[in-house]
Design an enzyme around this catalytic site. Structure first.
Site, PDB file in Angstrom:
ATOM      1  N   LEU C 264      50.596  47.658 -44.218  1.00  0.00           N
ATOM      2  CA  LEU C 264      50.528  46.097 -43.911  1.00  0.00           C
ATOM      3  C   LEU C 264      50.178  45.553 -45.408  1.00  0.00           C
ATOM      4  O   LEU C 264      50.439  44.443 -45.709  1.00  0.00           O
ATOM      5  CB  LEU C 264      49.189  45.637 -43.111  1.00  0.00           C
ATOM      6  CG  LEU C 264      49.659  45.600 -41.712  1.00  0.00           C
ATOM      7  CD1 LEU C 264      48.512  45.533 -40.739  1.00  0.00           C
ATOM      8  CD2 LEU C 264      50.442  44.432 -41.600  1.00  0.00           C
ATOM      9  N   ARG C 268      52.329  42.462 -46.438  1.00  0.00           N
ATOM     10  CA  ARG C 268      51.744  41.098 -46.540  1.00  0.00           C
ATOM     11  C   ARG C 268      52.271  40.369 -47.719  1.00  0.00           C
ATOM     12  O   ARG C 268      52.535  39.201 -47.655  1.00  0.00           O
ATOM     13  CB  ARG C 268      50.113  41.037 -46.548  1.00  0.00           C
ATOM     14  CG  ARG C 268      49.913  41.384 -45.290  1.00  0.00           C
ATOM     15  CD  ARG C 268      48.201  41.589 -45.033  1.00  0.00           C
ATOM     16  NE  ARG C 268      48.023  41.587 -43.621  1.00  0.00           N
ATOM     17  CZ  ARG C 268      46.851  42.617 -43.250  1.00  0.00           C
ATOM     18  NH1 ARG C 268      45.936  42.986 -44.123  1.00  0.00           N
ATOM     19  NH2 ARG C 268      46.905  42.508 -42.107  1.00  0.00           N
ATOM     20  N   PHE C 406      52.930  36.941 -37.530  1.00  0.00           N
ATOM     21  CA  PHE C 406      52.890  38.193 -37.686  1.00  0.00           C
ATOM     22  C   PHE C 406      52.573  39.005 -39.029  1.00  0.00           C
ATOM     23  O   PHE C 406      52.038  38.010 -39.851  1.00  0.00           O
ATOM     24  CB  PHE C 406      54.259  38.787 -37.226  1.00  0.00           C
ATOM     25  CG  PHE C 406      55.691  38.388 -38.111  1.00  0.00           C
ATOM     26  CD1 PHE C 406      55.602  37.854 -39.320  1.00  0.00           C
ATOM     27  CD2 PHE C 406      56.691  38.850 -37.589  1.00  0.00           C
ATOM     28  CE1 PHE C 406      56.510  37.348 -39.884  1.00  0.00           C
ATOM     29  CE2 PHE C 406      57.844  38.277 -38.350  1.00  0.00           C
ATOM     30  CZ  PHE C 406      57.723  37.875 -39.274  1.00  0.00           C
ATOM     31  N   GLU C 407      52.375  40.174 -39.275  1.00  0.00           N
ATOM     32  CA  GLU C 407      51.859  40.847 -40.367  1.00  0.00           C
ATOM     33  C   GLU C 407      50.505  40.522 -40.601  1.00  0.00           C
ATOM     34  O   GLU C 407      49.864  40.427 -41.561  1.00  0.00           O
ATOM     35  CB  GLU C 407      52.693  40.255 -41.633  1.00  0.00           C
ATOM     36  CG  GLU C 407      53.895  40.920 -41.922  1.00  0.00           C
ATOM     37  CD  GLU C 407      54.069  42.291 -42.034  1.00  0.00           C
ATOM     38  OE1 GLU C 407      53.288  42.854 -42.457  1.00  0.00           O
ATOM     39  OE2 GLU C 407      55.115  42.650 -41.904  1.00  0.00           O
ATOM     40  N   GLY C 408      49.851  40.309 -39.403  1.00  0.00           N
ATOM     41  CA  GLY C 408      48.289  39.870 -39.243  1.00  0.00           C
ATOM     42  C   GLY C 408      48.482  38.643 -39.293  1.00  0.00           C
ATOM     43  O   GLY C 408      48.827  37.801 -40.203  1.00  0.00           O
TER      44      GLY C 408
END
Lengths: 264, 324, 598
Positions: C264, C268, C406-408
């Site tokens: 991640l 990010r 998304f991606e956190g």
């Protein structure tokens, strides 16, 4: 002038290794806004992005690469007449393909002179086929290729739309007024290419990385005088508003399109 | 010392643009205090050659060799050079067309002459021998000086209107011995194309929009296109409605084209459509709504009913072509 | 970089407490010839293969997306950073960021590409055994096999470790039997390889498995109907007694979460790159439209209200880009240094990236929110046509929205930013205490009005940024002191602090970039960039003040509140200047160039 290898030729048959020379010229990107400087005697090149002349890249170069990929040609060399600032564009061409590039260290300001530089170099190597684009989009002359042919005592075919090679003969389709002609010509020949000869390619990663390591030889040309010189430039007049034409007068519209707009 | 001009003909009929070249040569001859000579190659009747006098040449050199009926650039160049030598010509003129472009540079090399390709003006003799030509694909003009003793020019057609006079030219036959190399290129076949022009490559485009009212009216567009030798295009609503095939759709979400001439019929000129065609050199807008936005982007506009205008325009084009 | 230099190098998170020399940052204006050629290949690829087919892609025309991936693979774009031994080009991280950026304008394709090259491939590349890598990486690198990543489940998104998928070893010890339901799986419709996260038996933490499409027991639900990126294959993946050979356990048992977190970090910052590429494209499209569309007799690009938007889109994008490439280079340098000290290259890559996890989270939030602004105003500039599905802004608007999710999610990433900072401080990796105390001391004393330093082109902004750091340290230090363990529950305060940190980092990155640029090209050639910097820093000061004020007022009162507010005002005070004119200057250049040109 640095001499490379001379290929062995005799009168009736050419060497088994077919060498192609592709003429590459650097031109401003098509979206460039032309601006003049120094009292209109020069073009302001600050901030200009340069590209390979599209006709050279998409048609001449790609066809040469195809001929090599098909096993017809053994060597594809690129040549540019230009100063050191043309090297990035030469490397862009090498990223598409080609075994090596030569840069004739001189400004390309006059077709006669440019053709002499290229022909002088070509004679030291001996090429079967010289490919170039139909014209460069900056000066729109389309004459260097013909001049090279004359200097190499070779035939020339312009506006080519298809090139096939077999042995030492090329079958070339070329555009003529109102149609197309298919010609047969023996090597050596200079062919100026346009749409139809090949399809443009996007350089792939492998090619881009190889471009760095391919030879880019710089050659000092033997002196050749320029016989033309651009003294100044002029911008076209600003676009006028719409000219309305009466629907009853279509003859007038046709005449305007012909003599004023010059599109028919 | 005369100015020498290469004249082209199709099956014995001198091309209109060659008269322009002859007129141009004659004018230059006047400016440089000399005479003008035309060189004609191949099979052509003397009666046709006589017409050249009305455009200002004093002499016509005719090389009647029928091998020259089709372009053989090296032979043409050899002929020009031989004629130039005979006439002591210092200024040699050809057309900036497919043939002229293949011949003039050879002559330039042989005679160590400077060449200006695509001249649009007469030479300015005050500054040397300076000619104007278009550069950067028409975005600007350059003034080019030829510094060599001999000068070669290819003339851009349509640069000067024709103004025939009443002169007469003498006709002289010229025999030239050609070498094998002069005819090195063998013509295998010739294809005169009369089929459809592809939209992407087309120099002339006729395009229709919703103002055409329905697909049944498209024959009018096609007739005009055929007469012009143009490709056909359409606006998005027309493609979406299925009146025309999708590949004809030009606009922001369709194709982008840059023809020399774009005739837009019954298209309002929404910015999205313009995005696909504003690179056109000349835009003609035909629309019955005088407030149609497209008129702002047009060079020429006609307000009226497309169904009435199109046939009239097609007829006018037909007439024009017959007289060319 | 030698050891002493490395010691001096700014560590992750240290931007808060140290000054970065401008010469040490990488700026996009420094791309070399080869990188520019690669960028051009990406742009040409989109122009030729993707952009003309956006409608067909969104319709999920059968076979089209995998075909586009194949075309990208043929150009070498899927293996930019894959090591040469696996058939890749082994290019540096910045170059792979550049590729992500340029392909970022590719709408659904960009998502498919990023998912394949990132989460679809990297878990195996970074955590695989030599056998696993040899088996899977070359085909993923060429695109022969397409990759997907199965972490999220219907009831576990942000709370990834709560996933219910389970794996059980067979009696003969040869297979894991995998059962579970994964959701929102990108590329699922055509992927050949899935990296699947599941807990083995009653483990507390996830493990990771390499699952091939051909293993039995895998079924897919139909494509999700999404707001945007409609062309991206997004499906639920069901594992019903799926037999996974034991050799396909990726890394150690229970190491799954760590894998996910590390991947991640890269994902990010890469998302930042992609959204920046998308922003630039949308801005150019909007400028084009504004230059063509006439109202009241003039192109709308002549009107101030429109110019404001165009300038602001560009300012935000330039700033986000400055941060993204600054951090990319930091990650790369950290990795290189670790390799020099003898660390295994893959471990070094993970550690070097992790070092800048805070910056990566910041960039993810900032760049995705920049894109949000850009597409929103892009629609606005297009007016009625902005709302039309026939015009490009509609797709850009709908496609952009996922980036904040998304991606956190951006909320998670904000909280992580602060959380990671504080954790590092607690572990002694980052000295926040000292500088925070120094600031507290400064609050007590008489402010230093001294201006005996020589005024340079950047001295004002540098001073402001130094002030911003003090503002953050003051508020963070006080929050930690006051709230201690409870800080984790005061999410609003964490959000405030995160916003302050983000603005600080992006403002500083922008200032450093322009400083370096002026050093390269001279002040005269950088007028608009200087305006961008000044406006951004000016606006950042206001935002930092606002966030700080909200935080302070939520946990402090009385004298303490008063004192901190005074400090906050002092630390975010900037000199007035005509930002409207500065924006006009920036807009004028963009409008003249008819595209994003910085």
């Amino acid at each position: 002038m640095k001499k490379i290898s001379l290929s062995v030729r005799n009168d009736n048959n050419y060497t088994s290794n077919m060498k192609i020379l592709v003429c590459i010229s650097q031109v401003p990107d098509t979206s460039t806004k032309i601006m003049l400087k120094d009292n209109d005697t020069a073009v302001n090149t600050q901030g200009t992005t340069y590209i390979i002349n599209p006709y050279d890249e998409w048609y001449a170069l790609i066809r040469a690469l195809e001929l090599k990929e098909n096993g017809v040609a053994t060597d594809v060399h690129l040549i540019t007449v230009g100063k050191a600032d043309t090297e990035p564009v030469i490397r862009k061409a090498l990223a598409l393909g080609g075994d090596e590039a030569v840069r004739i260290d001189a400004d390309s300001v006059d077709p006669y002179q440019t053709a002499n530089y290229i022909a002088d170099y070509a004679k030291t190597v001996g090429y079967d086929l010289v490919l170039c684009g139909k014209e460069s989009i900056d000066y729109n002359n389309g004459s260097v290729g013909v001049m090279i042919a004359e200097l190499l005592d070779a035939d020339y075919i312009g506006f080519a739309t298809n090139i096939q090679v077999e042995g030492t003969t090329a079958t070339v389709k070329r555009e003529i007024e109102g149609g197309e002609e298919t010609d047969l010509v023996n090597f050596p020949v200079v062919i100026a290419c346009q749409k139809g000869v090949a399809e443009a390619r996007i350089p792939n990663m492998r090619g881009i990385m190889a471009a760095r390591t391919k030879p880019l030889n710089v050659v000092t040309p033997t002196a050749s005088a320029a016989v033309t010189a651009i003294l100044s430039y002029e911008m076209p007049p600003a676009k006028a508003g719409v000219k309305m034409v009466s629907p009853d007068n279509m003859d007038e519209l046709v005449e305007l399109l012909h003599s004023e707009a010059k599109v028919i | 010392m005369s100015v020498l001009v290469l004249v082209e003909h199709t099956d014995g009929n001198i091309k209109k643009k060659s008269f322009e070249a002859v007129q141009y040569a004659a004018e230059i001859a006047k400016k440089t205090n000399t005479t003008a000579t035309a060189l004609v190659l191949g099979t052509i009747a003397d009666s046709e050659l006589e017409n050249l006098g009305t455009y200002g040449v004093q002499k016509v050199l005719h090389v009647a060799d029928k091998k020259l009926d089709e372009l053989h650039a090296r032979a043409y160049a050899s002929a020009l050079i031989a004629a130039a030598q005979k006439e002591g010509s210092k200024i040699i003129i050809a057309l900036h067309d497919i043939n002229g472009k293949a011949v003039a540079p050879r002559v330039a090399i042989k005679l160590k002459a400077g060449l200006v390709s695509g001249a649009l003006s007469y030479p300015d003799l005050d500054k040397g021998f300076v000619l104007k030509k278009a550069v950067f694909s028409g975005k600007a003009f350059a003034f080019v000086n030829i510094t060599s003793d001999v000068k070669v020019i290819t003339l851009m057609a349509n640069s000067f209107p024709l103004a025939p006079g009443s002169g007469k030219a003498s006709i002289e036959k010229l025999d030239i011995t050609f070498g094998d190399k002069d005819f090195g290129i063998k013509v295998k076949s010739v294809d005169k194309v009369t089929g459809e022009v592809s939209l992407a490559d087309a120099e002339l485009v006729v395009s229709g929009g919703r103002g055409m009212k329905g697909p049944e009216n498209w024959g009018l567009i096609e007739d005009l296109a055929k007469e012009l030798g143009a490709a056909t295009a359409c606006s998005r609503p027309v493609a979406d409605a299925g009146w025309r095939p999708h590949h004809e759709h030009v606009g922001q979400t369709g194709g982008t084209i840059r023809p020399n001439l774009y005739i837009a019929v019954g298209i309002s000129g929404a910015i999205q459509h313009l995005a696909g065609v504003n690179g056109s050199k000349v835009i003609v807008v035909i629309n019955k709504d005088p407030e149609a936005p497209f008129f702002k982007a047009a060079n020429y506009g006609v307000v009226g009913d497309a169904m009435e205008i199109l046939p009239k325009l097609t007829e006018a084009v037909k007439k024009f072509k017959q007289h060319k | 970089m030698n050891d002493t230099e490395a010691v001096k190098a700014i560590k992750g998170g240290e931007f808060l407490i140290r000054e970065t020399p401008a010469e040490s940052v990488f700026i996009p204006e420094e791309w070399n010839e080869e990188q520019l050629m690669i960028a051009e290949t990406c742009t040409n690829f989109l122009a030729q293969h993707v952009t003309p087919n956006l409608a067909r892609i969104d319709e999920q025309e059968e076979g089209l997306m995998p075909h586009l991936m194949d075309e990208a693979g043929a150009l070498g774009l899927l293996s930019i950073s894959i090591p040469e031994e696996y058939g890749g080009f082994g290019k540096d991280f910045k170059t792979s960021m550049l590729v992500t950026e340029k392909l970022g304008a590719g709408h659904s394709f960009s998502v498919a590409f990023s998912a394949h090259t990132g989460i679809g491939t990297l878990p195996i590349l970074y955590y695989g055994t030599d056998e696993q890598k040899a088996k899977y990486i070359p085909k993923l690198a060429s695109g022969e096999w397409k990759g997907a990543y199965c972490l999220t489940e219907p009831s576990s998104g942000s709370d990834a470790n709560s996933g219910k998928a389970r794996a059980k070893l067979t009696d003969d010890g040869k297979h894991y039997i995998l059962n579970g339901q994964k959701m929102w799986i990108t590329n699922a419709g055509f992927a050949d390889i899935f990296t699947v996260f599941a807990k083995i038996d009653n483990d507390e933490n996830l493990s990771a498995f390499i699952v091939e499409k051909t293993f039995e027991g895998i079924t897919l639900n139909p494509e999700e109907h999404k707001m945007g990126i409609k062309g991206s294959s997004t499906r639920q993946v069901f594992f019903n007694d799926c037999k996974v050979p034991v050799e396909n356990l990726l890394s150690e048992r229970q190491n799954g979460f760590k894998i996910a977190v590390n991947i991640l970090n890269l994902g990010r910052i890469k998302l930042g790159g992609g959204t920046i590429g998308a922003s630039k494209e949308v801005i150019s499209t909007a400028i084009n439209y504004a230059n063509e569309r006439e109202q009241f007799g003039r192109p709308i690009s002549k009107y101030g209200a429109i110019r404001y938007k165009i300038a602001e889109q560009a300012i935000k994008t330039y700033a986000s880009e400055s941060a993204a490439y600054r951090a990319s280079e930091n990650m790369e340098e950290a990795t290189a240094h670790l390799i020099e000290t003898g660390m295994d290259p893959i471990k070094a890559k993970l550690k070097g990236t992790e070092q800048y996890a805070i910056e990566a989270a910041i960039i993810k939030v900032n760049a995705s929110e920049t894109l949000n602004y850009v597409v929103d105003e892009g629609v606005q500039i297009y007016g009625g046509m902005g709302y039309s599905a026939e015009a490009p802004m509609d797709r850009s608007y709908r496609d952009s929205r996922i980036n904040r999710i998304f991606e956190g999610t951006n909320e998670i990433n904000r909280m992580l930013t602060v959380d990671m900072m504080l954790k590092r401080a607690m572990k002694g990796e980052l000295d926040l205490m000292g500088p925070a105390q120094k600031v507290a001391g400064e609050l007590m004393s008489i402010p230093d009005f001294g201006g005996s330093e020589e005024e340079t082109l950047f001295s004002k902004e540098k001073k402001y940024i130094a002030g911003f750091k003090k503002a953050v340290l003051m508020v963070a230090g006080s929050a930690v002191q006051k709230l201690m363990q409870q800080l984790g529950k005061e999410q609003e305060v964490l959000m405030n602090l995160a916003d302050m940190l983000i603005e600080l980092y992006v403002a500083e990155s922008t200032q450093l970039r322009v400083e370096k640029l002026v050093g390269m090209r001279g002040e005269e050639a950088c007028k608009e960039q200087l305006d961008i910097m000044r406006v951004y820093v000016n606006d950042a000061a206001e935002k930092i003040f606002k966030s700080g004020k909200e935080a302070i007022n939520s946990f402090a009162d009385g004298d303490e509140r008063r004192m901190m507010m005074m400090g906050l005002k002092r630390f975010t005070k900037t000199e007035d200047f005509n930002t409207t004119q500065a924006r006009r200057n920036i807009a004028a250049k963009l409008i003249e160039e008819n595209k994003y040109c910085f």
